[in-house]
Design an enzyme around this catalytic site. Structure first.
Site, mmCIF file in Angstrom:
data_model
loop_
_atom_site.group_PDB
_atom_site.id
_atom_site.type_symbol
_atom_site.label_atom_id
_atom_site.label_comp_id
_atom_site.label_asym_id
_atom_site.label_seq_id
_atom_site.Cartn_x
_atom_site.Cartn_y
_atom_site.Cartn_z
ATOM 1 N N GLU A 130 60.508 95.531 -43.490
ATOM 2 C CA GLU A 130 59.760 96.634 -44.119
ATOM 3 C C GLU A 130 59.140 97.530 -43.037
ATOM 4 O O GLU A 130 59.170 98.760 -43.133
ATOM 5 C CB GLU A 130 58.674 96.030 -45.013
ATOM 6 C CG GLU A 130 57.780 97.015 -45.721
ATOM 7 C CD GLU A 130 58.471 97.715 -46.881
ATOM 8 O OE1 GLU A 130 59.423 98.459 -46.612
ATOM 9 O OE2 GLU A 130 58.037 97.540 -48.024
ATOM 10 N N THR A 182 57.967 107.200 -46.834
ATOM 11 C CA THR A 182 56.744 106.396 -46.885
ATOM 12 C C THR A 182 55.834 106.718 -45.688
ATOM 13 O O THR A 182 54.616 106.825 -45.829
ATOM 14 C CB THR A 182 57.100 104.893 -46.887
ATOM 15 O OG1 THR A 182 57.887 104.634 -48.044
ATOM 16 C CG2 THR A 182 55.880 104.010 -46.920
HETATM 17 N N1 HSE Z 1 51.732 100.310 -50.305
HETATM 18 C C1 HSE Z 1 52.716 101.141 -49.687
HETATM 19 C C2 HSE Z 1 52.244 102.576 -49.734
HETATM 20 C C3 HSE Z 1 54.017 100.998 -50.415
HETATM 21 O O1 HSE Z 1 51.793 102.983 -50.802
HETATM 22 O O2 HSE Z 1 52.328 103.269 -48.725
HETATM 23 C C4 HSE Z 1 55.088 101.875 -49.877
HETATM 24 O O3 HSE Z 1 56.261 101.669 -50.604
#
Ligand code: HSE
Length: 308
Positions: A130, A182
């Site tokens: 990830e 992201t």
């Molecule tokens: N918790 C992470 C974010 C998940 O919101 O950046 C990203 O898929």
């Protein structure tokens, strides 16, 4: 048992699930990534992809093979050779935990080859995958993909994961035809938050846990609120407010962004087709965006389906 081949399915997930930024995750039944792994002579690693979604094929750049190699290292089998075939079921950059599905699937596939069952080790290796994909080692998507159901990463330092079996409800997802990285969606978040906003999230997150444990979908929907990420991230999703309103008008219990977006999801019991159409129309009418949509339910997590 040590094996020479394994076939794994690894599902999409919804991280944050409203108020639980970097902590909550809900595992979906579909879509899934499909990953096959086969032992090869020591040191040899090949990656192949099939299907319409493209992924990097260099083993150190591919999330699934990267997580598989890290799992092997964590288990002291650094030099194991393997070939991996990946069929992505979800578009990367859609907010449905695409990189986590590949990382969790890759780590689980290698664990199956090595006869490793320890979920903490699989989680650790998956989180490394990830990190490769998103630039940050958050555990919310990978925890949900590995444990299934609803998960809470309750302590990052100790990697404590709470697992709750959710009640049955429908999850209606609309993914507009844009990509949100992201990394970028994390960079736009403020370094500091106001105490009053943090207090709102603590209340909603606690309410969400109670609603999950008391198996009440209507209440689960009512706690899909957030002041930590959503107010900033909705700006990256043209038409978000209209889609949100349209889903509620069509009978959804609650609406939010999947992970870092741009997927928007609603939950309900019934009216799912009506809500799906309302969300798709709202993206089209308010922002001129086409979207891919589907209806699913909470799922059991990544699974080894065949071993040889
Ligand atoms: N918790 C992470 C974010 C998940 O919101 O950046 C990203 O898929």
């Amino acid at each position: 048992m040590v094996c020479s081949k394994a076939f794994v399915v690894s599902p999409a997930t919804i991280a944050n699930f409203g108020p639980g930024f970097d902590s909550f995750g809900l595992c979906l039944t579909a879509p899934v990534d499909e990953i096959s792994i086969a032992r090869q002579p020591a040191g040899r690693v090949d990656v192949r992809a099939v299907g319409k979604h493209k992924v990097p094929l260099e083993p150190e750049k591919n999330t699934a093979s990267f997580a598989a190699m890290r799992l092997a290292e964590l288990c002291g089998s650094d030099s194991i050779g393997f070939s991996m075939k990946i069929k992505k079921g979800m578009k990367p950059g859609s907010g449905l935990g695409s990189s986590a599905a590949s990382s969790a699937g890759g780590a689980l596939a290698m664990a199956a080859l090595l006869g490793v069952r320890n979920k903490e080790t699989i989680l650790e290796a998956a989180a490394m995958g990830e990190e490769l994909a998103s630039g940050s080692r958050h555990f919310d998507n990978v925890a949900a993909a590995i444990y299934g159901g609803f998960t809470v990463v309750s302590d990052l330092k100790t990697r404590t994961v709470i697992h709750i079996k959710p009640p049955r409800f429908q999850i209606i997802v609309a993914v507009p035809d844009i990509s949100v990285e992201t990394k970028k969606a994390r960079e736009i978040l403020p370094e500091k938050v106001a105490v009053r906003d943090a207090v709102c999230n603590v209340g909603w997150a606690s309410g969400m846990l109670h609603a999950m444990m008391s198996r009440n979908p209507r209440k689960i929907g009512s706690y899909l609120e957030d002041k930590l990420a959503l107010p900033y991230r909705k700006e990256l999703i043209p038409g978000y407010s209209s889609v949100h309103e349209a889903a509620l008008r069509a009978g959804a219990y609650g609406v939010s962004i999947g992970g870092s977006g741009p997927a928007v999801f609603a939950i309900s019991q019934g009216n799912a087709q009506k809500i799906r159409k309302a969300m798709v129309n709202a993206f089209k009418e308010s922002a001129g965006l086409k979207s891919v949509s589907f209806i699913t339910v909470p799922g059991p997590g990544a699974r080894v389906q065949r071993l040889a």
